[in-house]
Write a protein that holds these residues in place. Structure first.
Motif, PDB file in Angstrom:
ATOM      1  N   VAL A 271       0.923  -1.345  -0.038  1.00 55.71           N
ATOM      2  CA  VAL A 271      -0.010   0.080  -0.005  1.00 55.71           C
ATOM      3  C   VAL A 271       0.772   1.095   0.162  1.00 55.71           C
ATOM      4  CG1 VAL A 271      -1.691   1.255   1.169  1.00 55.71           C
ATOM      5  CG2 VAL A 271      -2.069  -1.145   1.014  1.00 55.71           C
ATOM      6  N   THR A 272       2.098   1.146   0.670  1.00 49.70           N
ATOM      7  CA  THR A 272       3.020   2.534   0.668  1.00 49.70           C
ATOM      8  C   THR A 272       3.671   2.520  -0.616  1.00 49.70           C
ATOM      9  OG1 THR A 272       3.215   1.922   3.138  1.00 49.70           O
ATOM     10  CG2 THR A 272       4.976   3.426   1.868  1.00 49.70           C
ATOM     11  N   TYR A 273       3.910   1.368  -1.038  1.00 51.94           N
ATOM     12  CA  TYR A 273       4.591   1.599  -2.343  1.00 51.94           C
ATOM     13  C   TYR A 273       3.970   0.797  -3.422  1.00 51.94           C
ATOM     14  CZ  TYR A 273       8.347   2.973   0.874  1.00 51.94           C
ATOM     15  OH  TYR A 273       8.969   3.210   1.910  1.00 51.94           O
ATOM     16  N   PRO A 274       2.884   1.209  -4.150  1.00 51.25           N
ATOM     17  CA  PRO A 274       2.086   0.598  -5.036  1.00 51.25           C
ATOM     18  C   PRO A 274       2.534   0.041  -6.291  1.00 51.25           C
ATOM     19  CG  PRO A 274       1.282   2.917  -4.637  1.00 51.25           C
ATOM     20  CD  PRO A 274       2.281   2.685  -3.681  1.00 51.25           C
ATOM     21  N   GLU A 275       3.671   0.964  -6.837  1.00 48.75           N
ATOM     22  CA  GLU A 275       4.565   0.684  -8.004  1.00 48.75           C
ATOM     23  C   GLU A 275       5.562  -0.032  -8.115  1.00 48.75           C
ATOM     24  OE1 GLU A 275       5.110   4.409 -10.018  1.00 48.75           O
ATOM     25  OE2 GLU A 275       2.712   4.981 -10.179  1.00 48.75           O
ATOM     26  N   ALA A 276       6.025  -0.451  -6.640  1.00 52.10           N
ATOM     27  CA  ALA A 276       7.292  -1.222  -6.487  1.00 52.10           C
ATOM     28  C   ALA A 276       7.211  -2.631  -6.893  1.00 52.10           C
ATOM     29  CB  ALA A 276       7.558  -1.074  -5.279  1.00 52.10           C
ATOM     30  N   SER A 277       8.057  -3.084  -7.394  1.00 52.33           N
ATOM     31  CA  SER A 277       8.252  -4.870  -7.871  1.00 52.33           C
ATOM     32  C   SER A 277       8.542  -5.561  -6.657  1.00 52.33           C
ATOM     33  CB  SER A 277       9.513  -4.784  -8.751  1.00 52.33           C
ATOM     34  OG  SER A 277      10.754  -4.620  -7.916  1.00 52.33           O
ATOM     35  N   LEU A 278       8.221  -6.508  -6.749  1.00 47.69           N
ATOM     36  CA  LEU A 278       8.349  -7.591  -5.573  1.00 47.69           C
ATOM     37  C   LEU A 278       9.823  -7.661  -5.026  1.00 47.69           C
ATOM     38  CD1 LEU A 278       6.366 -10.699  -6.512  1.00 47.69           C
ATOM     39  CD2 LEU A 278       5.354  -8.667  -5.315  1.00 47.69           C
ATOM     40  N   LYS A 279      10.918  -7.350  -5.650  1.00 46.37           N
ATOM     41  CA  LYS A 279      12.171  -7.452  -5.458  1.00 46.37           C
ATOM     42  C   LYS A 279      12.533  -6.025  -4.617  1.00 46.37           C
ATOM     43  CE  LYS A 279      16.761  -7.232  -7.083  1.00 46.37           C
ATOM     44  NZ  LYS A 279      17.782  -7.138  -8.168  1.00 46.37           N
ATOM     45  N   GLU A 280      11.979  -5.006  -5.133  1.00 49.50           N
ATOM     46  CA  GLU A 280      11.934  -3.777  -4.512  1.00 49.50           C
ATOM     47  C   GLU A 280      11.400  -3.682  -2.980  1.00 49.50           C
ATOM     48  OE1 GLU A 280      12.389  -0.881  -8.381  1.00 49.50           O
ATOM     49  OE2 GLU A 280      10.463  -1.210  -7.387  1.00 49.50           O
ATOM     50  N   LEU A 281      10.385  -4.445  -2.759  1.00 47.24           N
ATOM     51  CA  LEU A 281       9.419  -4.344  -1.872  1.00 47.24           C
ATOM     52  C   LEU A 281      10.219  -5.283  -0.708  1.00 47.24           C
ATOM     53  CD1 LEU A 281       5.795  -5.121  -2.987  1.00 47.24           C
ATOM     54  CD2 LEU A 281       6.839  -3.032  -2.026  1.00 47.24           C
ATOM     55  N   GLY A 282      10.802  -6.304  -1.000  1.00 46.74           N
ATOM     56  CA  GLY A 282      11.612  -7.296  -0.288  1.00 46.74           C
ATOM     57  C   GLY A 282      12.594  -6.350   0.207  1.00 46.74           C
ATOM     58  N   GLU A 283      13.676  -5.688  -0.560  1.00 44.10           N
ATOM     59  CA  GLU A 283      14.755  -4.743  -0.034  1.00 44.10           C
ATOM     60  C   GLU A 283      14.118  -3.574   0.785  1.00 44.10           C
ATOM     61  OE1 GLU A 283      15.921  -3.063  -3.627  1.00 44.10           O
ATOM     62  OE2 GLU A 283      17.068  -4.880  -4.203  1.00 44.10           O
ATOM     63  N   ARG A 284      12.898  -3.235   1.093  1.00 49.65           N
ATOM     64  CA  ARG A 284      12.228  -2.209   1.872  1.00 49.65           C
ATOM     65  C   ARG A 284      11.772  -2.782   3.299  1.00 49.65           C
ATOM     66  NH1 ARG A 284      11.611   2.678  -0.471  1.00 49.65           N
ATOM     67  NH2 ARG A 284      11.781   2.921  -2.630  1.00 49.65           N
ATOM     68  N   ALA A 285      11.698  -4.197   3.081  1.00 60.89           N
ATOM     69  CA  ALA A 285      11.372  -4.798   4.248  1.00 60.89           C
ATOM     70  C   ALA A 285      12.208  -4.663   5.574  1.00 60.89           C
ATOM     71  CB  ALA A 285      10.730  -6.487   3.952  1.00 60.89           C
ATOM     72  N   THR A 286      11.920  -4.860   6.843  1.00 56.19           N
ATOM     73  CA  THR A 286      12.741  -5.050   7.881  1.00 56.19           C
ATOM     74  C   THR A 286      12.300  -6.320   8.676  1.00 56.19           C
ATOM     75  OG1 THR A 286      12.572  -2.571   8.132  1.00 56.19           O
ATOM     76  CG2 THR A 286      13.471  -3.834   9.987  1.00 56.19           C
ATOM     77  N   PRO A 287      13.360  -7.277   8.640  1.00 59.82           N
ATOM     78  CA  PRO A 287      14.567  -7.101   8.050  1.00 59.82           C
ATOM     79  C   PRO A 287      14.191  -7.761   6.376  1.00 59.82           C
ATOM     80  CG  PRO A 287      14.094  -9.411   8.961  1.00 59.82           C
ATOM     81  CD  PRO A 287      13.031  -8.572   9.529  1.00 59.82           C
ATOM     82  N   PRO A 288      15.141  -7.269   5.446  1.00 56.55           N
ATOM     83  CA  PRO A 288      14.825  -7.463   4.194  1.00 56.55           C
ATOM     84  C   PRO A 288      14.474  -9.031   3.774  1.00 56.55           C
ATOM     85  CG  PRO A 288      17.006  -6.419   4.372  1.00 56.55           C
ATOM     86  CD  PRO A 288      16.377  -6.496   5.780  1.00 56.55           C
ATOM     87  N   LEU A 289      13.759  -9.314   2.869  1.00 58.00           N
ATOM     88  CA  LEU A 289      13.215 -10.365   2.303  1.00 58.00           C
ATOM     89  C   LEU A 289      13.597 -10.793   0.848  1.00 58.00           C
ATOM     90  CD1 LEU A 289       9.511 -10.094   3.593  1.00 58.00           C
ATOM     91  CD2 LEU A 289      11.174 -11.355   4.738  1.00 58.00           C
TER      92      LEU A 289
END
Length: 312
Positions: A271-289
């Motif tokens: 919801v915060t990053y609707p245009e991000a790819s799955l890879k980018e979402l994983g990098e933004r996760a805490t901890p990264p996924l």
């Protein structure tokens, strides 16, 4: 000046590799652009018409230099196209019949020769010279900035086949197309056209073709990359829309607080990053996924939403 005219101008100035080369070039020009008139036993005259001034000059020079034949040159202007046309008349004279036999226009028996006289094209340089004369006679080549197209038009199928065979000696693949009263020998490949130009001596034109081929290749590569990137972006956008639909469906039914923490974390990221790819979402996760871990959460949400849709 058209690209065809530039090529013909360059070919007309090629220095022959041997004395026989000039005869081969002249023979092709006379065969393709010439008209034979018979006014009695062994009494001939020839008219050669061309719209290329370089070809006209070359024909006159070779007829005089090789066979010492008399000629008359007339420049005419086309009413329709407003372009000059050159008519070279070779009147009846004692040695004309011998010259026509020597050039392969007449057979030894006095009839018309349909194919190419082999004695004229035995050596590779002479084969190149004959092809040079054929293009000077009725050749056309499109501007390399547009689609690649090359053709030589002749009236005899045997002559067309002979030109194809001469090109094949240099591994240049040409094809023949029959028209109403003529035959077109053509090349479509940019590489084949470049090889023909280089073989016949039009090195500057060949270089221009090669440069344009490189430009087109780079342009096509860039276009393919852009199209691939746009397609990937569209695919990612469509996937994100499907994921947000699944999120809304699941949250409306179960409530955010009742979902597993892993799914809650993914929902907040998407919801915060609707245009991000799955890879980018994983990098933004805490901890990264990893991308695989994120994809597992997506599949779980989409499965839950599909079950809810099926239950309605």
């Amino acid at each position: 000046m058209s690209f065809t005219s530039e090529v013909k101008d360059e070919l007309a100035r090629v220095v022959p590799a041997c004395p026989q080369c000039e005869k081969a070039t002249l023979a092709a020009l006379v065969r393709i652009e010439g008209t034979l008139f018979v006014s009695g036993p062994a009494r001939y005259r020839v008219e050669i018409a061309t719209d290329a001034p370089a070809s006209a000059r070359l024909v006159v020079r070779l007829l005089h230099g090789i066979y010492q034949l008399k000629t008359n040159l007339t420049m005419r202007r086309s009413v329709l196209h407003k372009t000059p046309n050159y008519l070279i008349e070779v009147p009846a004279q004692p040695h004309l019949a011998d010259a026509l036999r020597d050039m392969g226009v007449l057979s030894a028996e006095g009839g018309l020769e349909m194919g190419i006289k082999e004695a004229l094209v035995e050596k590779p340089c002479c084969a190149a010279a004959y092809l040079r004369g054929a293009f000077l006679g009725s050749g056309f080549i499109s501007n390399p900035k547009s689609d690649f197209h090359f053709e030589i038009t002749v009236e005899s199928e045997a002559l067309a086949e002979g030109l194809v065979e001469l090109m094949a000696r240099k591994d240049i693949t040409a094809r023949i197309m029959a028209r109403r009263s003529s035959y077109m020998v053509y090349l479509k490949s940019g590489n084949a056209i470049t090889e023909f130009l280089a073989f016949t001596g039009a090195h500057q034109a060949a270089l221009s073709m090669e440069e344009e081929r490189v430009v087109k290749s780079v342009r096509n590569d860039v276009n393919r990359q852009i199209n691939a990137e746009l397609a990937n972006q569209q695919k990612a956008s469509n996937a994100a829309v499907e994921q947000i639909y699944a999120i809304r469906r699941v949250v409306e039914h179960y409530g955010m607080e009742d979902l597993p923490p892993a799914l809650q974390d993914f929902i907040r990221l998407r919801v915060t990053y609707p245009e991000a790819s799955l890879k980018e979402l994983g990098e933004r996760a805490t901890p990264p996924l990893s991308k695989s871990a994120v994809y597992h959460r997506v599949r779980r949400l989409e499965s839950m939403a599909a079950e809810l849709d099926a239950g309605e």
